[in-house]
Enzyme design. Structure first.
Site, PDB file in Angstrom:
ATOM      1  N   LYS A   1      90.540  70.680  16.367  1.00  0.00           N
ATOM      2  CA  LYS A   1      89.363  69.865  16.085  1.00  0.00           C
ATOM      3  C   LYS A   1      89.255  69.720  14.579  1.00  0.00           C
ATOM      4  CE  LYS A   1      86.184  68.006  18.756  1.00  0.00           C
ATOM      5  NZ  LYS A   1      86.392  67.559  20.137  1.00  0.00           N
TER       6      LYS A   1
HETATM    7  P1  NAD Z   1      79.152  59.224  19.572  1.00  0.00           P
HETATM    8  O1  NAD Z   1      78.974  59.450  18.120  1.00  0.00           O
HETATM    9  O2  NAD Z   1      79.791  57.975  20.048  1.00  0.00           O
HETATM   10  O3  NAD Z   1      77.730  59.338  20.311  1.00  0.00           O
HETATM   11  C1  NAD Z   1      76.881  60.438  20.156  1.00  0.00           C
HETATM   12  C2  NAD Z   1      75.499  60.042  20.666  1.00  0.00           C
HETATM   13  O4  NAD Z   1      74.642  61.190  20.626  1.00  0.00           O
HETATM   14  C3  NAD Z   1      74.816  58.982  19.817  1.00  0.00           C
HETATM   15  O5  NAD Z   1      74.075  58.133  20.675  1.00  0.00           O
HETATM   16  C4  NAD Z   1      73.878  59.792  18.922  1.00  0.00           C
HETATM   17  O6  NAD Z   1      72.783  59.050  18.434  1.00  0.00           O
HETATM   18  C5  NAD Z   1      73.471  60.870  19.910  1.00  0.00           C
HETATM   19  N1  NAD Z   1      72.946  62.079  19.272  1.00  0.00           N
HETATM   20  C6  NAD Z   1      73.396  62.713  18.166  1.00  0.00           C
HETATM   21  N2  NAD Z   1      72.637  63.789  17.909  1.00  0.00           N
HETATM   22  C7  NAD Z   1      71.705  63.840  18.885  1.00  0.00           C
HETATM   23  C8  NAD Z   1      70.626  64.711  19.173  1.00  0.00           C
HETATM   24  N3  NAD Z   1      70.387  65.764  18.391  1.00  0.00           N
HETATM   25  N4  NAD Z   1      69.879  64.454  20.283  1.00  0.00           N
HETATM   26  C9  NAD Z   1      70.127  63.392  21.066  1.00  0.00           C
HETATM   27  N5  NAD Z   1      71.141  62.525  20.833  1.00  0.00           N
HETATM   28  C10 NAD Z   1      71.898  62.747  19.770  1.00  0.00           C
HETATM   29  O7  NAD Z   1      79.945  60.521  20.115  1.00  0.00           O
HETATM   30  P2  NAD Z   1      80.741  60.663  21.472  1.00  0.00           P
HETATM   31  O8  NAD Z   1      82.171  60.406  21.173  1.00  0.00           O
HETATM   32  O9  NAD Z   1      80.044  59.918  22.545  1.00  0.00           O
HETATM   33  O10 NAD Z   1      80.614  62.238  21.711  1.00  0.00           O
HETATM   34  C11 NAD Z   1      79.496  62.812  22.384  1.00  0.00           C
HETATM   35  C12 NAD Z   1      79.853  64.207  22.878  1.00  0.00           C
HETATM   36  O11 NAD Z   1      80.967  64.113  23.767  1.00  0.00           O
HETATM   37  C13 NAD Z   1      80.264  65.197  21.799  1.00  0.00           C
HETATM   38  O12 NAD Z   1      79.867  66.492  22.195  1.00  0.00           O
HETATM   39  C14 NAD Z   1      81.776  65.126  21.827  1.00  0.00           C
HETATM   40  O13 NAD Z   1      82.383  66.302  21.311  1.00  0.00           O
HETATM   41  C15 NAD Z   1      82.001  64.987  23.313  1.00  0.00           C
HETATM   42  N6  NAD Z   1      83.301  64.401  23.682  1.00  0.00           N
HETATM   43  C16 NAD Z   1      83.689  63.189  23.229  1.00  0.00           C
HETATM   44  C17 NAD Z   1      84.905  62.661  23.639  1.00  0.00           C
HETATM   45  C18 NAD Z   1      85.360  61.277  23.243  1.00  0.00           C
HETATM   46  O14 NAD Z   1      86.344  60.801  23.812  1.00  0.00           O
HETATM   47  N7  NAD Z   1      84.695  60.596  22.328  1.00  0.00           N
HETATM   48  C19 NAD Z   1      85.744  63.408  24.496  1.00  0.00           C
HETATM   49  C20 NAD Z   1      85.306  64.645  24.950  1.00  0.00           C
HETATM   50  C21 NAD Z   1      84.080  65.128  24.541  1.00  0.00           C
END
Ligand code: NAD
Length: 418
Positions: A107
């Site tokens: 990461k």
């Molecule tokens: P992203 O940046 O596209 O979206 C994150 C969302 O969460 C946004 O809408 C943001 O405004 C919101 N957010 C941030 N802080 C917040 C809070 N304190 N309370 C409520 N909402 C909040 O990110 P993503 O890629 O969608 O990732 C989201 C989660 O999924 C993370 O934990 C990431 O590690 C996990 N994840 C992502 C992927 C991927 O393919 N992108 C894969 C596996 C896991």
């Protein structure tokens, strides 16, 4: 390993220790499996648009290299720290192992608020980070992907910077790229789509009719928005979603297609018509069938775990539930937990497909990608559910047991050099 000390790293270590006890892993082997292999911290000076120079902190942690290159996302968030990144790298290791991918976990992150940087500053920061990482990464060493706060454009800049350095185009250095640059069809949707698939399977398991379910999604970014749409396609009614600015609620269901357009125009869900505002904290406590935390770590804690009111907790985010909350959830058999390492694995599975396609310069259609994704998730789900039932383990323990055991066995077979 004091350098990694952070609440999220302690949480990942606590989970590991529980599984190590369950598997009776000898003390002499534990540290080797648990702690990251190596990490790099870099100072990133960039020219800002106002003429000043600002220095940001960047990190990359590679957890283990026993089964192949390391794989994992890159996060842009103001609170990113080395220990948090190390915990996320650890979880990536177990996730890759339980889905049978030939990777260790990694990461990375930059402590910054991407919403407060101009597009030019974001590009300069991304290119500087990639340049600093060049001795540490490579298609056979460590492959990055999008995570919180990063997207396809960030991956495109990384790929371009690395390729300029190499002197030829190297698409396999990152996954989650735009399709026009060697990205895979279906990668952007993969994590959320996987969440939908697994929730549907979990509904079958506990006898829920998806067409009668209600659903709450915390975080409406890449993962949360696609998960919400995917669940709606399976028949669920999405009654509340949120982002960092707050949440919106409509007990009759939100019009997700209108919401997508609203978010594209306004960059937030807050203020969406035909909904009431709700705080992120209150939203997690709404009565619903499916609760999907898809934002940050440590959202379900000992403070709210006894009060959440769902039948399926689908952990789309990484680490949304603390070990203290797990103790409470383990005493609530009415809640079926789809643990993060399984629930959001769709992303890394299709990243793996993208890497394979790039290495072979041979690209697949979306149907093939989705079909192969669902097969891998199905196998992992069935194995974890079987283990959970056979050994009477909570689903998280079963998932981590499967992943950690595979890493332990691989290390054992390879032996210790010299
Ligand atoms: P992203 O940046 O596209 O979206 C994150 C969302 O969460 C946004 O809408 C943001 O405004 C919101 N957010 C941030 N802080 C917040 C809070 N304190 N309370 C409520 N909402 C909040 O990110 P993503 O890629 O969608 O990732 C989201 C989660 O999924 C993370 O934990 C990431 O590690 C996990 N994840 C992502 C992927 C991927 O393919 N992108 C894969 C596996 C896991």
């Amino acid at each position: 390993m004091d350098i990694y000390d952070h609440p999220t790293f302690r949480m990942a270590c606590q989970q590991f220790d529980l599984v190590a006890d369950h598997l009776e892993i000898p003390e002499s082997e534990r540290a080797r499996i648990k702690y990251p292999k190596r990490s790099l911290t870099v100072a990133l000076p960039i020219h800002c648009d106002d003429g000043t120079v600002r220095v940001f902190s960047g990190y990359r942690v590679q957890h283990h290299l026993t089964l192949g290159p390391t794989k994992g996302g890159l996060r842009y968030h103001p609170e990113v720290m080395l220990g948090e990144v190390a915990a996320l790298a650890m979880w990536m290791s177990w996730k890759c192992a339980l889905t049978g991918l030939p990777y260790g976990g990694a990461k990375g992150g930059i402590a910054c608020d991407p919403t407060k940087l101009s597009i030019n500053e974001l590009e300069r920061l991304t290119r500087r980070y990639t340049q600093e990482m060049i001795p540490f990464i490579g298609p056979q060493v460590d492959v990055m992907a999008p995570d919180l706060g990063t997207n396809e454009q960030v991956m495109a800049w990384m790929m371009d910077t690395y390729s300029v350095y190499a002197g030829y185009t190297v698409p396999s250095i990152v996954t989650g790229k735009p399709v026009g640059l060697g990205g895979s069809l279906g990668r952007r949707e993969a994590t959320g789509r996987g969440v939908g698939y697994l929730v549907n399977r979990a509904s079958d398991t506990i006898g829920l009719d998806m067409s009668k379910t209600t659903c709450v999604v915390q975080g409406f970014g890449n993962v949360g928005s696609v998960a919400a749409l995917s669940l709606a396609r399976y028949g669920a009614k999405v009654i509340a979603v949120s982002d960092v600015n707050g949440g919106i609620h409509n007990a009759n269901g939100l019009d997700l297609w209108a919401l997508e357009k609203f978010v594209a125009a306004n960059k937030t869900v807050a203020g969406f018509p035909a909904s009431e505002p709700i705080t992120n904290e209150a939203m997690l406590l709404l009565p619903c069938d499916i609760l999907v935390p898809a934002a940050m770590e440590r959202q379900i804690t000992e403070k709210n775990a006894a009060r959440i009111q769902c039948r399926i907790l689908a952990e789309a985010a990484n680490g949304p539930t603390t070990p203290e909350a797990d103790v409470i959830l383990n005493q609530r058999p009415e809640i079926f937990v789809l643990p993060d390492v399984l629930c959001n694995a769709g992303g890394v599975v299709v990243s793996y497909f993208e890497w394979v396609q790039d290495l072979q310069s041979f690209f697949w259609g979306e149907t093939e990608v989705v079909d192969k994704l669902f097969r891998i998730l199905e196998t992992a789900y069935t194995q974890i559910l079987t283990l959970s039932r056979k050994q009477k383990l909570p689903m998280r323990m079963a998932a981590l047991t499967l992943g950690i055991k595979r890493v332990q066995e691989a290390k054992k077979i390879r032996g210790l050099f010299p």
